[in-house]
Design a protein around this motif. Structure first.
Motif, PDB file in Angstrom:
ATOM      1  N   LEU A  51       6.503  39.635  16.503  1.00 18.70           N
ATOM      2  CA  LEU A  51       5.918  39.007  15.428  1.00 18.70           C
ATOM      3  C   LEU A  51       4.408  38.453  15.765  1.00 18.70           C
ATOM      4  O   LEU A  51       3.482  38.774  14.859  1.00 18.70           O
ATOM      5  CB  LEU A  51       6.681  38.058  14.673  1.00 18.70           C
ATOM      6  CG  LEU A  51       8.184  38.677  13.989  1.00 18.70           C
ATOM      7  CD1 LEU A  51       8.723  37.324  13.223  1.00 18.70           C
ATOM      8  CD2 LEU A  51       7.828  39.595  12.734  1.00 18.70           C
ATOM      9  N   ILE A  52       4.411  37.907  16.657  1.00 20.41           N
ATOM     10  CA  ILE A  52       3.042  37.115  17.005  1.00 20.41           C
ATOM     11  C   ILE A  52       1.994  38.230  17.412  1.00 20.41           C
ATOM     12  O   ILE A  52       0.863  38.235  16.982  1.00 20.41           O
ATOM     13  CB  ILE A  52       3.092  36.237  18.410  1.00 20.41           C
ATOM     14  CG1 ILE A  52       3.879  34.902  18.024  1.00 20.41           C
ATOM     15  CG2 ILE A  52       1.760  35.848  18.877  1.00 20.41           C
ATOM     16  CD1 ILE A  52       4.284  33.975  19.116  1.00 20.41           C
ATOM     17  N   ASN A  53       2.364  39.592  17.890  1.00 21.00           N
ATOM     18  CA  ASN A  53       1.805  40.541  17.997  1.00 21.00           C
ATOM     19  C   ASN A  53       1.296  41.077  16.888  1.00 21.00           C
ATOM     20  O   ASN A  53      -0.050  41.486  16.693  1.00 21.00           O
ATOM     21  CB  ASN A  53       2.524  41.662  19.071  1.00 21.00           C
ATOM     22  CG  ASN A  53       1.763  42.926  19.335  1.00 21.00           C
ATOM     23  OD1 ASN A  53       2.186  43.658  18.907  1.00 21.00           O
ATOM     24  ND2 ASN A  53       0.658  42.467  20.117  1.00 21.00           N
ATOM     25  N   LEU A  54       2.182  41.471  15.963  1.00 20.64           N
ATOM     26  CA  LEU A  54       1.920  42.012  14.806  1.00 20.64           C
ATOM     27  C   LEU A  54       0.713  41.191  14.131  1.00 20.64           C
ATOM     28  O   LEU A  54      -0.146  41.658  13.410  1.00 20.64           O
ATOM     29  CB  LEU A  54       3.093  42.381  13.732  1.00 20.64           C
ATOM     30  CG  LEU A  54       4.079  43.236  14.451  1.00 20.64           C
ATOM     31  CD1 LEU A  54       5.203  43.484  13.435  1.00 20.64           C
ATOM     32  CD2 LEU A  54       3.485  44.623  14.775  1.00 20.64           C
ATOM     33  N   ILE A  55       1.341  39.635  14.002  1.00 26.72           N
ATOM     34  CA  ILE A  55       0.557  38.917  13.023  1.00 26.72           C
ATOM     35  C   ILE A  55      -1.045  38.718  13.690  1.00 26.72           C
ATOM     36  O   ILE A  55      -1.923  38.898  12.855  1.00 26.72           O
ATOM     37  CB  ILE A  55       1.071  37.475  12.776  1.00 26.72           C
ATOM     38  CG1 ILE A  55       2.504  37.842  12.288  1.00 26.72           C
ATOM     39  CG2 ILE A  55       0.112  36.388  12.220  1.00 26.72           C
ATOM     40  CD1 ILE A  55       3.428  36.558  12.361  1.00 26.72           C
ATOM     41  N   SER A  56      -1.305  38.244  15.044  1.00 28.97           N
ATOM     42  CA  SER A  56      -2.528  38.233  15.614  1.00 28.97           C
ATOM     43  C   SER A  56      -3.210  39.568  15.157  1.00 28.97           C
ATOM     44  O   SER A  56      -4.501  39.563  15.070  1.00 28.97           O
ATOM     45  CB  SER A  56      -2.308  37.985  16.893  1.00 28.97           C
ATOM     46  OG  SER A  56      -1.666  38.978  17.726  1.00 28.97           O
ATOM     47  N   ASN A  57      -2.619  40.907  15.773  1.00 34.04           N
ATOM     48  CA  ASN A  57      -3.227  42.091  15.247  1.00 34.04           C
ATOM     49  C   ASN A  57      -3.740  42.018  13.920  1.00 34.04           C
ATOM     50  O   ASN A  57      -4.943  42.598  13.594  1.00 34.04           O
ATOM     51  CB  ASN A  57      -2.281  43.138  15.462  1.00 34.04           C
ATOM     52  CG  ASN A  57      -2.405  43.830  16.801  1.00 34.04           C
ATOM     53  OD1 ASN A  57      -3.108  43.346  17.671  1.00 34.04           O
ATOM     54  ND2 ASN A  57      -1.461  44.768  17.167  1.00 34.04           N
ATOM     55  N   ALA A  58      -3.016  41.878  13.191  1.00 29.63           N
ATOM     56  CA  ALA A  58      -3.478  41.754  11.478  1.00 29.63           C
ATOM     57  C   ALA A  58      -4.693  40.982  11.303  1.00 29.63           C
ATOM     58  O   ALA A  58      -5.739  41.544  10.869  1.00 29.63           O
ATOM     59  CB  ALA A  58      -2.348  41.162  10.685  1.00 29.63           C
ATOM     60  N   ALA A  59      -4.798  39.812  12.174  1.00 31.05           N
ATOM     61  CA  ALA A  59      -5.915  38.774  11.892  1.00 31.05           C
ATOM     62  C   ALA A  59      -7.124  39.558  12.237  1.00 31.05           C
ATOM     63  O   ALA A  59      -8.397  39.527  12.043  1.00 31.05           O
ATOM     64  CB  ALA A  59      -5.549  37.649  12.542  1.00 31.05           C
ATOM     65  N   GLU A  81       7.579  41.958   6.956  1.00 28.92           N
ATOM     66  CA  GLU A  81       6.301  42.831   6.829  1.00 28.92           C
ATOM     67  C   GLU A  81       4.775  41.821   7.150  1.00 28.92           C
ATOM     68  O   GLU A  81       5.093  40.734   6.405  1.00 28.92           O
ATOM     69  CB  GLU A  81       6.223  43.314   5.355  1.00 28.92           C
ATOM     70  CG  GLU A  81       7.565  44.258   4.837  1.00 28.92           C
ATOM     71  CD  GLU A  81       7.261  44.845   3.470  1.00 28.92           C
ATOM     72  OE1 GLU A  81       8.074  45.699   3.217  1.00 28.92           O
ATOM     73  OE2 GLU A  81       6.566  44.151   2.741  1.00 28.92           O
ATOM     74  N   VAL A  82       3.933  42.650   7.578  1.00 32.72           N
ATOM     75  CA  VAL A  82       2.758  41.884   7.870  1.00 32.72           C
ATOM     76  C   VAL A  82       1.651  42.785   7.243  1.00 32.72           C
ATOM     77  O   VAL A  82       1.567  43.949   7.639  1.00 32.72           O
ATOM     78  CB  VAL A  82       2.549  41.771   9.372  1.00 32.72           C
ATOM     79  CG1 VAL A  82       0.979  40.992   9.521  1.00 32.72           C
ATOM     80  CG2 VAL A  82       3.699  41.083   9.887  1.00 32.72           C
ATOM     81  N   ILE A  83       1.282  42.462   6.202  1.00 32.86           N
ATOM     82  CA  ILE A  83       0.146  43.152   5.219  1.00 32.86           C
ATOM     83  C   ILE A  83      -1.085  42.594   5.578  1.00 32.86           C
ATOM     84  O   ILE A  83      -1.694  41.589   5.340  1.00 32.86           O
ATOM     85  CB  ILE A  83       0.674  42.963   3.747  1.00 32.86           C
ATOM     86  CG1 ILE A  83       2.429  43.361   3.738  1.00 32.86           C
ATOM     87  CG2 ILE A  83      -0.183  43.870   2.961  1.00 32.86           C
ATOM     88  CD1 ILE A  83       2.988  42.854   2.570  1.00 32.86           C
ATOM     89  N   ASP A  84      -1.973  43.639   5.939  1.00 33.17           N
ATOM     90  CA  ASP A  84      -3.541  43.044   6.250  1.00 33.17           C
ATOM     91  C   ASP A  84      -4.222  44.028   5.109  1.00 33.17           C
ATOM     92  O   ASP A  84      -3.924  45.026   4.821  1.00 33.17           O
ATOM     93  CB  ASP A  84      -4.031  43.054   7.686  1.00 33.17           C
ATOM     94  CG  ASP A  84      -3.692  44.658   8.179  1.00 33.17           C
ATOM     95  OD1 ASP A  84      -4.780  45.445   7.324  1.00 33.17           O
ATOM     96  OD2 ASP A  84      -3.028  45.045   9.100  1.00 33.17           O
ATOM     97  N   GLU A  85      -5.685  43.452   4.965  1.00 30.96           N
ATOM     98  CA  GLU A  85      -6.518  44.490   4.302  1.00 30.96           C
ATOM     99  C   GLU A  85      -7.720  44.892   5.355  1.00 30.96           C
ATOM    100  O   GLU A  85      -8.620  44.899   4.952  1.00 30.96           O
ATOM    101  CB  GLU A  85      -7.114  43.658   3.280  1.00 30.96           C
ATOM    102  CG  GLU A  85      -6.176  43.062   2.128  1.00 30.96           C
ATOM    103  CD  GLU A  85      -6.408  42.074   1.127  1.00 30.96           C
ATOM    104  OE1 GLU A  85      -7.416  41.258   1.587  1.00 30.96           O
ATOM    105  OE2 GLU A  85      -5.644  41.587   0.231  1.00 30.96           O
ATOM    106  N   GLY A  86      -7.229  45.005   6.216  1.00 33.13           N
ATOM    107  CA  GLY A  86      -8.227  45.532   7.212  1.00 33.13           C
ATOM    108  C   GLY A  86      -8.692  47.111   7.422  1.00 33.13           C
ATOM    109  O   GLY A  86      -8.623  47.442   6.377  1.00 33.13           O
TER     110      GLY A  86
END
Lengths: 153, 466
Positions: free
Chosen positions: B361-369, B392-397
């Motif tokens: 999760l940390i990997n996904l969340i930090s990636n999203a940021a 789910e980790v949703i970004d607007e990247g």
């Protein structure tokens, strides 16, 4: 009927062998028996249409089967027969041949008796066309013509 | 390259040898057919030679002619029987007819012997026949009979010799044919000997080729094994080297980072020079990144060697997600990105390894940021979908280009490696996450549209409360 008349006519033409005269003698260990042409003709007849080295084309031979003659004399299949011709030529033949094949003592060729000049009066005929294994030198020697006597040895 | 050349050479040589062998084989088969054909011909010749021996029949004719003449002589001397003469004539005549019927005329023709004597004899027989029949008549005096017999014998004169000549010719012709047959058989036996030799040679060639093939295969196998050994030992050396380097790097790095933290803490109290503080921040941030990279390499190493074990215990996914978000908050602040966490209303209990899920999760969340523009936000949602617990980790990247989506879980894979300088990473994170979730019997996936953002999700089977 016509055949019977032809036979009769031929018998008159060939005076060498009188119809009632004995032409074949079978000599067994215990007894011997003689047959005239009339007697041979009165037995159960077998007809063979076959070729051999001494006829030009497939020819009809008719006469009693050797087997029936042997059976009448109670001859076993494991003996040897000595077939003797008019000129004293002789040939040894296993009796088994008579039991394995339809070997006949032909007295009629194409419905007519055979003269001595034409290998008569009796010619031992093997069904060579029916059994190709008989088309061999060994069996050629067993086609004894002018047969006179059968010695059961 | 050398190996390819080597194999091509072997294949070429093999093909040439096989073609030669095949041609030899075809020649041998032709040879076999010729020999069989000849054998057939020879056998037919032997049959013709053996067939109803004309020599025997002709000698019988000679014999019967002598007996006829003997009978006539006896009769002339006054002690013979006239019917015996007719009988002897019939027997002799039958020998003539044997020579004229069936296969004997053909055999005599094959022998190329003149059989006129047989025809002449038959004509003579026909001429003397009435005289012989007349002998039976009683009206003849002894003198008349004797004269008649003398006339008959005179007619038969000369046939002794001519029939003997006929016999000799037949015998010679027959022995010539037999000699031919013998020569033929001899040459045939030679041919069969050659055939045997040919078969043996072919067999030898066959064995030779077999051995050749075997040794070629063995050589190729050895070569391949050597190459494989070299390749695998090279790969092993490489990973060992990486592992050693990483371990050796981590220890001093930890000291450096600790020192930097202490220094910053002390300076914060005594110094107000902003440039110094900023430099210290840059140093510790880069140190952190270096440490993360080293940790990732070590993890990837451990996963590839199956050295990672998981300890599964009941865990509330709501809590794990919350603490992962908390851990990443400071990191996200640097990019000016905020997190919005939506947990499920009820507990979402799964049987799993808390540390590993947290790592994913940390990997996904930090990636999203990392991939979200400054001022943007990242949504994290915990929910249940059927039998699965899902985060789910949703970004607007920046999103992931469609053509690259197939390979983002491969090791060292980076989207746009050159241009995302500020957000550089090892490219190992997603690969490690994928391998970890596989170990935990879960699923990882994503949906992404380039320029609009991405949704990364993981799923684990949740424990039913009933």
């Amino acid at each position: 009927m016509i055949r019977a008349m032809t036979i009769l006519a031929s018998l008159l033409v060939f005076p060498t062998f009188v119809y009632g005269q004995d032409i074949l003698t079978v000599v067994g260990p215990d007894r011997s028996e003689s047959f005239s042409l009339a007697e041979l003709l009165s037995m159960q007849q077998t007809t063979l249409v076959t070729t051999n080295d001494y006829v030009d084309e497939a020819t009809e031979f008719r006469g009693p089967s050797l087997r029936s003659v042997l059976e009448d004399m109670a001859v076993e299949r494991n003996v040897t027969l000595k077939l003797v011709a008019l000129n004293d030529f002789s040939s040894e033949v296993p009796a088994a041949d008579a039991f394995d094949y339809n070997v006949i003592l032909a007295v009629l060729r194409d419905g007519e008796p055979m003269s001595v000049r034409e290998k008569g009066p009796i010619w031992v005929i093997y069904p060579m066309d029916e059994h190709p294994e008989l088309q061999d030198e060994i069996y050629n020697d067993r086609l004894v013509w002018q047969l006179k006597t059968i010695f059961v040895e | 390259m050398a190996a390819q050349d080597y194999f091509r050479r072997i294949a070429l040589r093999g093909r040439f040898v096989r073609a030669t062998f095949l041609s030899l084989f075809m020649i041998a088969i032709l040879f076999v057919f010729t020999v069989i054909y000849q054998l057939d011909e020879r056998i037919q010749n032997i049959q013709v030679a053996e067939q109803s021996d004309p020599v025997w029949v002709a000698s019988q004719l000679q014999f019967e002619l002598l007996r006829l003449k003997n009978e006539l002589g006896k009769f002339a001397l006054g002690y013979g029987v006239e019917t015996d003469i007719g009988f002897r004539l019939d027997i002799a005549w039958s020998r003539v007819s044997v020579l004229k019927q069936g296969s004997l005329p053909q055999v005599i023709e094959t022998f190329d012997v003149n059989a006129d004597v047989v025809r002449d004899l038959e004509a003579t027989f026909r001429r003397i026949e009435p005289a012989i029949a007349g002998l039976v008549s009683d009206s003849l005096s002894i003198e008349q009979r004797r004269a008649s017999v003398e006339e008959i014998l005179r007619q038969l004169d000369g046939y002794d010799l001519s029939i003997r000549d006929f016999l000799v010719e037949l015998a010679q012709a027959k022995s010539a044919v037999m000699a031919d047959v013998r020569t033929g058989l001899l040459s045939l036996s030679h041919a069969i000997a050659y055939l045997g030799a040919t078969v043996l040679i072919l067999l030898a060639i066959f064995v030779f080729i077999l051995l050749l093939d075997l040794s070629a295969a063995k050589q190729a196998e050895n070569k391949m094994r050597k190459l494989a050994d070299e390749a695998s030992s090279a790969a092993r050396m490489k990973t060992n080297f990486m592992s050693v380097i990483s371990h050796e790097l981590r220890t001093p790095l930890t000291s450096i980072l600790g020192g930097l933290a202490l220094l910053k803490f002390k300076l914060n109290n005594t110094l107000v020079d902003e440039t110094t503080i900023k430099l210290l921040d840059v140093a510790s941030r880069n140190g952190d990144r270096l440490l993360e990279l080293i940790n990732n390499i070590l993890d990837a190493q451990a996963l590839s060697e199956s050295r990672v074990t998981v300890v599964q215990k009941p865990v509330d996914l709501n809590e794990v997600a919350a603490s992962a978000v908390e851990d990443c908050e400071a990191y996200a602040n640097r990019f000016g990105v905020t997190y919005r966490l939506t947990t499920a209303t009820e507990t979402v209990e799964v049987l799993t390894d808390r540390g590993r899920v947290s790592q994913i999760l940390i990997n996904l969340i930090s990636n999203a940021a990392k991939f979200t523009p400054s001022g943007g936000s990242v949504d994290i949602r915990v929910l249940k979908v059927g039998k699965q617990a899902r985060v789910e980790v949703i970004d607007e990247g920046i999103g992931i280009p469609h053509h690259l989506q197939g390979s983002i879980f491969s090791p060292f894979y980076q989207v746009n490696p050159g241009t995302t300088g500020a957000t550089k990473s090892s490219g190992l994170g997603l690969s490690i996450s994928k391998q970890l979730i596989d170990l935990l019997d879960g699923e990882i996936g994503f949906n992404s549209t380039q320029g609009q953002g991405s949704i990364f999700w993981i799923e684990l089977p949740w424990i039913s409360q009933d």
